[in-house]
Design an enzyme around this catalytic site. Structure first.
Site, short mmCIF file in Angstrom:
data_model
loop_
_atom_site.label_atom_id
_atom_site.label_comp_id
_atom_site.label_asym_id
_atom_site.label_seq_id
_atom_site.Cartn_x
_atom_site.Cartn_y
_atom_site.Cartn_z
N LEU A 176 0.81 -1.21 0.00
CA LEU A 176 0.00 0.00 0.00
C LEU A 176 0.85 1.26 0.00
O LEU A 176 0.37 2.32 -0.37
CB LEU A 176 -0.93 0.01 1.23
CG LEU A 176 -1.90 -1.16 1.33
CD1 LEU A 176 -2.68 -1.07 2.63
CD2 LEU A 176 -2.84 -1.20 0.14
N ARG A 178 5.27 2.79 0.84
CA ARG A 178 6.61 2.58 1.38
C ARG A 178 7.06 3.85 2.08
O ARG A 178 6.69 4.95 1.71
CB ARG A 178 7.61 2.24 0.28
CG ARG A 178 7.48 0.85 -0.31
CD ARG A 178 8.68 0.56 -1.21
NE ARG A 178 8.65 -0.78 -1.75
CZ ARG A 178 8.15 -1.11 -2.93
NH1 ARG A 178 7.62 -0.16 -3.68
NH2 ARG A 178 8.16 -2.35 -3.35
N GLY A 180 10.70 5.48 4.56
CA GLY A 180 12.14 5.36 4.68
C GLY A 180 12.57 4.17 5.51
O GLY A 180 13.70 3.69 5.35
N TYR A 181 11.68 3.64 6.41
CA TYR A 181 12.10 2.57 7.30
C TYR A 181 11.21 1.33 7.23
O TYR A 181 11.43 0.37 7.94
CB TYR A 181 12.12 3.08 8.75
CG TYR A 181 13.15 4.13 8.97
CD1 TYR A 181 14.46 3.80 9.27
CD2 TYR A 181 12.83 5.47 8.85
CE1 TYR A 181 15.41 4.76 9.46
CE2 TYR A 181 13.78 6.46 9.04
CZ TYR A 181 15.06 6.09 9.36
OH TYR A 181 16.01 7.06 9.54
N LYS A 199 1.83 -2.41 8.85
CA LYS A 199 3.08 -1.71 8.57
C LYS A 199 4.21 -2.48 9.24
O LYS A 199 4.17 -2.75 10.43
CB LYS A 199 3.06 -0.28 9.10
CG LYS A 199 4.40 0.42 8.82
CD LYS A 199 4.34 1.90 9.07
CE LYS A 199 5.66 2.53 8.66
NZ LYS A 199 5.66 3.99 8.80
N ASP A 297 -3.61 17.31 16.01
CA ASP A 297 -3.21 17.34 14.60
C ASP A 297 -4.42 17.03 13.71
O ASP A 297 -4.35 16.21 12.80
CB ASP A 297 -2.08 16.35 14.34
CG ASP A 297 -1.33 16.64 13.05
OD1 ASP A 297 -1.50 17.76 12.51
OD2 ASP A 297 -0.59 15.77 12.57
#
Length: 942
Positions: A176, A178, A180-181, A199, A297
């Site tokens: 779904l 990608r 950086g980690y 994930k 947020d």
């Protein structure tokens, strides 16, 4: 950034930086103040991958001191930390001179063996780890996991499910997104058929990677907040598990996407849709606030919509639990466009800050733009919200009820804003059209403890993952014209740059003019000034220096610029150490601006009968070399001065063949805008022949002056050739490879050597005069596509004996040609590594997995991951190059992408080729590309 962690105090760096020198291998390593001698030696041996001893160190006066015992070393460290205590803001650095020991030898008696896990946590973390070990001393596997991962004790101690050994029976589906980690996959429960999102975060050493540590801490915060929350309008958490390879987070799969992604697909919503969504958002906020949780947020990208129109709040990485007085929270968390004034000013905030953000989301839904979209500079947005009395523009087409509702949300005084329960009774929410029915919500289900073997181990899962999934889905579906960034002062920064709602440039205002309309005598909080500084642009400096009295001192503080650049991984060239950090950044910014925004002109060279596999631009000579499947290396003159004989006789012997000089000049600002015309500014000169297979790579040598004298080629016919440009004849043929030669590099006149890679799994270093093979590098288990040297070293002080290779075996290796040994292996790609490029001790690699990774030679750690939007079609990255300001890549799609190397985003896309681009090179303000469509294109910047 660590220097922003405590805004009320001066920055105190708990580390010292030591330049560690082992022969030609030089690395800067950070050491914690509480490190032991054993820990120090262990860290050095892990970094250099060999047993070593400290032979000498440099004291504070610059003198070399010979080490006679470990006490000398610890005394030196004590001295450095005492100096740092006297001047906490100063970066203290020194040097260790190292020697390599024989394998059986050991350095001065150490309390830790090199294989022991070294944990450099503070005292609280150490106590937590001890408590955790005592609680789990019957589970050796669990302890091994803790030592292996060294995750923050917050996760290990408070979320015991992370070290559970229960198997989770699920099948991995399509990817779904990608990051950086890690990667996000669609998961299928193999027992029940339930779909969920997973994930997977690969486990690495987080102590050396603060970005990953912040991500994991954010995960832990979400788990802590959400472990007991169950509500129809909040994303459902399924569980979390940890093994020795991955941290896996399981959560409810929301196929509809976020409000932001829907706005990108459908445009602004009708007022009825806004009412339906707003009511459900308020219901979710009411539940959170009743449970003493502030989201902090709220924005369109964090509000998900399922296929039935049910709203789900997600991404609780910025959330905060409270009790009693809530105005105590003064840290800055969230995304500035949606922030309430009290959040930016850090004067204390509570539930009412979520209400302001809700009003911003309504404006976003009504306009398909973020609030304050008329202001282009993020720093100006923050200053505007904090220092003016204005509120976001309310769209004129909205009803009077909507106007009244939004005016309540946008009360500047947070005490005057109604809470979520009061707003649910407002006519804007209550007066839905009679024919509108709210989505029917099915009862919420929870996981029972007897199903942990088939689903997840607990009912706590990371909600940040769900936001990442949807934001990464949005990234594939929309064009982000501006940057949206999440900022944090109190707990370090956590950047989210994946989605930026579309804004209309026609209504944009000048940030400078907006700031100039405000009083220049306003004194802002120093923490806000530092935060704005992080978003500063050089053309904005003069305006900001007039905002308040703090700015002049801040802008001229080069130490602050040093920290600012270090946070963005911006380095100064070792050949320009005399320039200030401020000047260094301004120089890089100007280079970026040219490539990201200036007009592009391009010319097309036609003449190849088949695909072009390699190109080389010799800009100062006005020459281009290109080779490919037609087995010829073509030489082109692009100078436009065809009557001036500056190629040492080359132009004078042009082979004038018809059909080889067809040039199209195009002007292009982006991939969609171009105009065609004809020109004769470039022309074909001649071809170098002799290969019986396609030409895969080309390089060249200059004469003692500046003219090109020799050309080096690598071919699929298993050979390499050296040609004379003057005679157009073959000088030498190298035949030591057993399969196709894929890449060739000439190492300069001092070395007079070539290094080549081949599908025979070897890299060979050979003499360019005699053709004798000097060394063969072996270690890859598959064919090698590419080998490169460090371009900074090559163009500076000469070849530094390190080369980097890219292979079919999914790895990229670093080699020392002096010892013919592999120094480091980079294994973060999941498929064939097709290309690589080395610049200033950093490497960029492109892969069949569709990703581009920037990584550090010294540590082998990933710095950034760049993901083209067409990754879902698995379009290979065939060619890549980078420097201090940008990365340029291309591949199977024929689209050229120019990446902002510091903000991990695609800043420009260029079309022009219709098939795979196999080769590109940029130099100064020109870019050349070669493609399977038989064309060579030259792009130049106005």
């Amino acid at each position: 950034m660590s220097w922003l962690n405590n805004p009320s105090q001066n920055f105190v760096d708990p580390f010292i930086r030591i330049k560690c020198i082992l022969g030609d291998d030089i690395r800067i390593i950070k050491f914690n103040s509480n490190i032991s001698y054993g820990g120090l030696m262990n860290q050095l041996e892990q970094d250099f991958q060999c047993p070593i001893s400290i032979h000498q160190y440099e004291d504070y006066e610059g003198d070399k001191v010979t080490v006679k015992s470990k006490d000398d070393i610890m005394e030196a460290l004590t001295m450095y930390f005492e100096l740092k205590a006297l001047n906490p803001t100063k970066i203290i650095s020194t040097k260790f001179f190292l020697k390599q020991l024989p394998p059986q030898s050991q350095p001065l008696s150490s309390s830790l063996s090199p294989t022991q896990s070294l944990i450099l946590n503070n005292n609280n973390n150490n106590n937590n780890n001890n408590n955790n070990n005592n609680n789990n001393n019957n589970n050796n596997n669990n302890n091994n996991i803790i030592q292996h991962t060294d995750f923050p004790s917050l996760i290990i101690n408070e979320h015991e499910e992370l070290i559970s050994n229960h198997n989770i029976k699920w099948q991995k589906g399509q990817i779904l997104g990608r990051g950086g980690y890690g990667s996000v996959y669609l998961g299928l429960n193999k027992d029940t058929g339930e779909l969920f999102a997973v994930k997977q975060l690969e486990i690495v050493d987080i102590n050396s990677d603060p970005k990953l540590k912040n991500m994991i801490l954010s995960f832990s915060k979400e788990i802590e907040v959400m472990r007991s929350l169950r509500h129809d309008n909040i994303v459902r958490y399924l569980g979390t598990s940890l093994d020795q390879s991955f941290l896996s987070v399981f959560l409810e799969y929301i196929p509809g996407g976020s409000i932001s992604s829907l706005l990108g697909k459908f445009g602004a919503f009708s007022e009825n849709v806004i009412k339906v969504y707003t009511k459900q958002i308020l219901q979710g906020l009411s539940f959170l606030h009743a449970n003493s949780i502030i989201h902090r947020d709220i924005k369109g990208a964090n509000i998900l919509i399922d296929t039935k129109g049910i709203v789900k709040l997600s991404d609780f990485g910025c959330s905060k639990s409270f009790s009693g007085i809530v105005s105590q929270f003064k840290s800055m968390q969230g995304t500035p466009y949606w922030m309430a004034p009290e959040v930016i000013k850090q004067t204390g905030h509570g539930r009412s800050s979520d209400i302001w953000s809700l009003g911003c989301v309504i404006v976003e839904m009504a306009t398909a733009q973020p609030p304050w979209s008329n202001i282009t500079e993020l720093a100006a947005v923050m200053y505007h919200i904090a220092s003016s009395n204005s509120i976001p523009n309310i769209p004129s087409h909205m009803s009077q009820e909507a106007f009244d509702f939004l005016n309540l949300c946008f009360k500047r005084d947070p005490k005057e804003r109604p809470d979520a329960n009061q707003l649910l009774k407002h006519p804007f929410i209550m007066n839905l059209d009679d024919n509108i029915q709210l989505p029917t919500i099915s009862p919420t289900t929870t996981l029972s403890t007897n199903t942990t073997n088939t689903t997840a181990t607990t009912t706590t899962t990371n909600n940040a993952t769900n936001s990442n999934i949807n934001q990464q889905q949005q990234q594939q579906q929309q064009q982000p014209p501006t940057r949206t960034q999440r900022v944090s002062i109190s707990a370090g920064s956590s950047n989210n740059k994946r989605y930026t709602p579309p804004i209309s440039t026609s209504t944009s205002s000048s940030s400078s003019s907006i700031l100039n309309n405000f009083s220049i005598n306003i004194i802002l909080p120093i923490n806000l000034i530092i935060l704005i500084f992080r978003e500063i642009k050089p053309n904005f400096v003069n305006t900001l220096s007039r905002v308040c009295k703090h700015w002049k001192q801040i802008i001229d503080d080069d130490e602050l610029w040093n920290k600012y650049c270090s946070d963005r991984l911006i380095n100064k060239s070792k050949f320009e150490e005399s320039i200030t950090w401020k000047s260094n950044y301004i120089k890089i910014y100007k280079q970026q601006k040219v490539w990201f925004h200036n007009k592009l002109n391009h010319s097309t060279l036609k003449g190849h009968d088949k695909g072009v596999f390699c190109v080389k631009l010799i800009d100062d000579q006005g020459m281009v070399l290109s080779g490919g499947e037609d087995k010829k290396l073509k030489v082109w003159d692009i100078s436009g001065n065809h009557h001036h004989n500056h190629h040492s006789g080359i132009v004078g012997s042009i082979s004038k063949k018809s059909g080889l000089n067809i040039i199209n000049n195009n002007n292009s600002n982006n991939s969609n805008s171009s105009s065609n015309s004809s020109s004769s500014n470039s022309r074909y000169l001649f071809s170098l022949k002799g290969h019986s297979g396609c030409i895969k790579s080309v390089d060249y040598q200059r004469q003692s002056g500046s003219d090109v004298s020799r050309v080096f080629t690598a071919s699929a016919d298993f050979t390499c050739k050296i040609f004379s440009l003057k005679t157009k004849k073959t000088l030498f043929t190298y035949t030591n490879h057993q399969e196709a030669v894929t890449c060739i590099n000439y190492l300069g006149d001092v070395e007079n050597k070539c290094i080549t890679s081949s599908l025979d799994k070897t890299i060979q270093l050979w003499d360019a005069e005699t053709g004798s093979c000097l060394s063969t590098l072996r270690g890859h288990t598959g064919g090698i596509y590419c080998v490169k040297t460090d371009q900074v070293a090559t163009h500076g002080n000469g070849y530094n004996h390190l080369v980097v290779s890219a292979s079919v075996d999914k790895t990229s290796n670093v080699w020392d040609t002096r010892s013919s040994s592999k120094v480091r292996s980079f294994t973060q790609h999941t498929e064939d590594v097709l290309c690589c490029y080395v610049f200033d001790q950093k490497v960029v690699t492109g892969s069949c997995d569709g990703t581009i990774k920037l990584w550090d030679i010294g540590t082998g750690k990933t710095i950034s991951t760049f993901i083209p939007s067409e990754t879902r079609q698995k379009n290979y990255v065939w060619t890549v190059q980078f420097d201090q300001s940008k990365i340029i890549s291309s591949g199977k799609t024929g689209i050229i992408r120019i990446w902002d190397i510091y903000n991990e985003r695609d800043s420009r896309s260029i079309g022009g080729h219709h098939e795979t681009i196999f080769s590109l090179q940029f130099n100064n303000q020109k870019l050349i590309t070669g493609s399977l469509d038989k064309l060579v294109k030259i792009w130049s910047i106005d």
